[in-house]
Design a protein around this motif. Structure first.
Motif, PDB file in Angstrom:
ATOM      1  N   TRP A 242      30.861  40.608  37.585  1.00  0.00           N
ATOM      2  CA  TRP A 242      31.577  41.667  38.314  1.00  0.00           C
ATOM      3  C   TRP A 242      31.040  43.042  37.938  1.00  0.00           C
TER       4      TRP A 242
ATOM      5  N   LYS B  75      27.652  43.670  39.630  1.00  0.00           N
ATOM      6  CA  LYS B  75      27.777  43.919  41.072  1.00  0.00           C
ATOM      7  C   LYS B  75      28.468  45.249  41.343  1.00  0.00           C
ATOM      8  N   ALA B  76      29.524  45.532  40.592  1.00  0.00           N
ATOM      9  CA  ALA B  76      30.255  46.786  40.790  1.00  0.00           C
ATOM     10  C   ALA B  76      29.380  47.988  40.487  1.00  0.00           C
TER      11      ALA B  76
ATOM     12  N   LEU C  95      26.212  48.230  40.958  1.00  0.00           N
ATOM     13  CA  LEU C  95      25.290  48.414  42.075  1.00  0.00           C
ATOM     14  C   LEU C  95      25.991  48.938  43.322  1.00  0.00           C
ATOM     15  N   GLU C  96      27.276  48.656  43.421  1.00  0.00           N
ATOM     16  CA  GLU C  96      28.021  49.019  44.632  1.00  0.00           C
ATOM     17  C   GLU C  96      28.778  50.331  44.512  1.00  0.00           C
ATOM     18  N   SER C  97      29.051  50.789  43.276  1.00  0.00           N
ATOM     19  CA  SER C  97      29.917  51.948  43.080  1.00  0.00           C
ATOM     20  C   SER C  97      29.125  53.234  43.071  1.00  0.00           C
TER      21      SER C  97
ATOM     22  N   GLU D 118      34.178  55.308  38.528  1.00  0.00           N
ATOM     23  CA  GLU D 118      34.126  53.908  38.952  1.00  0.00           C
ATOM     24  C   GLU D 118      33.185  53.057  38.100  1.00  0.00           C
TER      25      GLU D 118
ATOM     26  N   VAL E 204      22.697  38.991  39.979  1.00  0.00           N
ATOM     27  CA  VAL E 204      22.401  40.019  40.980  1.00  0.00           C
ATOM     28  C   VAL E 204      20.961  39.915  41.475  1.00  0.00           C
TER      29      VAL E 204
ATOM     30  N   MET F 279      20.658  41.507  45.192  1.00  0.00           N
ATOM     31  CA  MET F 279      21.279  42.812  45.064  1.00  0.00           C
ATOM     32  C   MET F 279      20.408  43.754  44.240  1.00  0.00           C
TER      33      MET F 279
ATOM     34  N   GLY G 282      22.176  51.582  39.172  1.00  0.00           N
ATOM     35  CA  GLY G 282      23.534  51.306  38.748  1.00  0.00           C
ATOM     36  C   GLY G 282      23.617  51.250  37.231  1.00  0.00           C
TER      37      GLY G 282
END
Length: 341
Positions: free
Chosen positions: A97, A100-101, A103-105, A110, A144, A149, A280
């Motif tokens: 998590w 992934k977070a 890379l996405e945030s 965050e 990832v 990702m 990230g």
């Protein structure tokens, strides 16, 4: 920050006198209760098929069956109970998590931090050791990459012990850059300067084994002069921090002298670096066995992302620490001269 957390990680019961105890997570939670902008995320557990991307399948079956049979002492240091199996999958899932977070945030508030236990960086492909059963950060990095990702992942391990398991898993991989700052000669005795990767992956492993007594000055010099330039040259999509806090000056099982502010300075440096690289940034809990120093260190990391500026000062790098840094430069890693920094 966003903290990945699962109550099942408290059920991994190592016994009354074991340093890697559930009280570590309780102390962290208590300390963070004093902070603003804390979010807890109960991420899903990893599944066996994801764990076996970095671990031998027969070994993972052995761990599961060992726990199902009630656990016990895997070795002198590494202990399991029946609930440990669910805890290790939860910890690996929290690390996934966090990756992934990250890379996405958008970073900042965050920024993710996986608060799982047992820790993972000593777990090798086919064995548990050093309190670790599943290598959480390795599972996360591989996840990832396989999910497309990220093409390239860097792992910086500032735990006082060398992350032998993480290094071994990626030692011949060009797409994962492993960096470790650790105390020379401490368990497990690996992580020499000359261990730099093999084949086409040469110079994608960087070890800074500082002698006992090193702290903020030596760590920051290594980051600024060698590790930062090397990470910049590698240009990762994601930087994961294997965040142990047992190099703290008051940790009971090491002889390093990193301060709480020192962890803040390292965090600030790496945050700025990943921002420049458009990468990230996520954190995965490893060691740290003084409850106050552990919780203060994590609180400091959080406060940096809340705008806290850790104080800097004029440092004198000791001769032994300087020797390590110069030796790293001689290995061929990208570096800068401190006088030009």
């Amino acid at each position: 920050m966003r903290f990945g957390y699962r109550e099942i990680c408290l059920e991994h019961d190592t016994g009354a006198r074991h340093p890697e105890s559930p009280d570590r997570l309780r102390a962290i939670r208590q300390s963070l209760s004093e902070c603003d902008h804390i979010e807890y995320v109960a991420a899903d557990s990893a599944i066996e098929a994801e764990v076996t991307t970095v671990h031998d399948a027969d070994y993972i079956t052995e761990v599961r069956e060992f726990c199902e049979d009630g656990g016990g002492n895997w070795d002198a240091d590494t202990v399991a109970v029946e609930e440990t199996w669910d805890a290790v999958l939860a910890s690996a899932g929290l690390a996934q998590w966090a990756a992934k977070a990250a890379l996405e945030s958008a970073g900042g508030h965050e920024t993710p931090f996986a608060l799982g236990r047992p820790p993972g960086h000593h777990a090798v492909e086919d064995d548990a050791m050093g309190f670790c059963f599943i290598n959480n950060v390795a599972v996360a990095a591989q996840h990832v990459i396989e999910q497309e990702m990220a093409d390239r992942v860097a792992i910086l391990d500032w735990d006082v012990h060398h992350g032998n398991g993480t290094q071994d898993m990626f030692y011949d991989r060009e797409d994962v850059f492993y960096v470790s700052i650790h105390e020379e000669g401490l368990y497990p005795g690996t992580g020499g300067i000359g261990e730099t990767g093999e084949g086409d992956a040469e110079l994608t492993t960087l070890n800074a084994p500082f002698p006992a007594g090193c702290g903020d000055a030596e760590y920051m010099a290594a980051l600024e002069e060698v590790i930062g330039p090397s990470l910049e040259a590698f240009d990762p999509d994601l930087l994961l921090i294997s965040a142990g806090f047992d190099a703290h000056e008051h940790d009971p099982i090491s002889r390093m002298v990193v301060t709480t502010d020192g962890y803040g300075l390292m965090t600030d440096f790496l945050w700025e670096l990943t921002d420049e690289l458009d990468a990230g940034l996520g954190f995965v809990l490893e060691g740290g066995y003084g409850l106050e120093t552990l919780s203060d260190g994590i609180k400091m990391v959080h406060e940096v992302f809340e705008g806290h500026d850790p104080p800097t000062r004029e440092w004198t790098i000791n001769d032994n620490g300087r020797s390590v840094i110069e030796n790293l430069k001689e290995q061929g890693f990208p570096s800068i001269d401190p006088d030009q920094n």
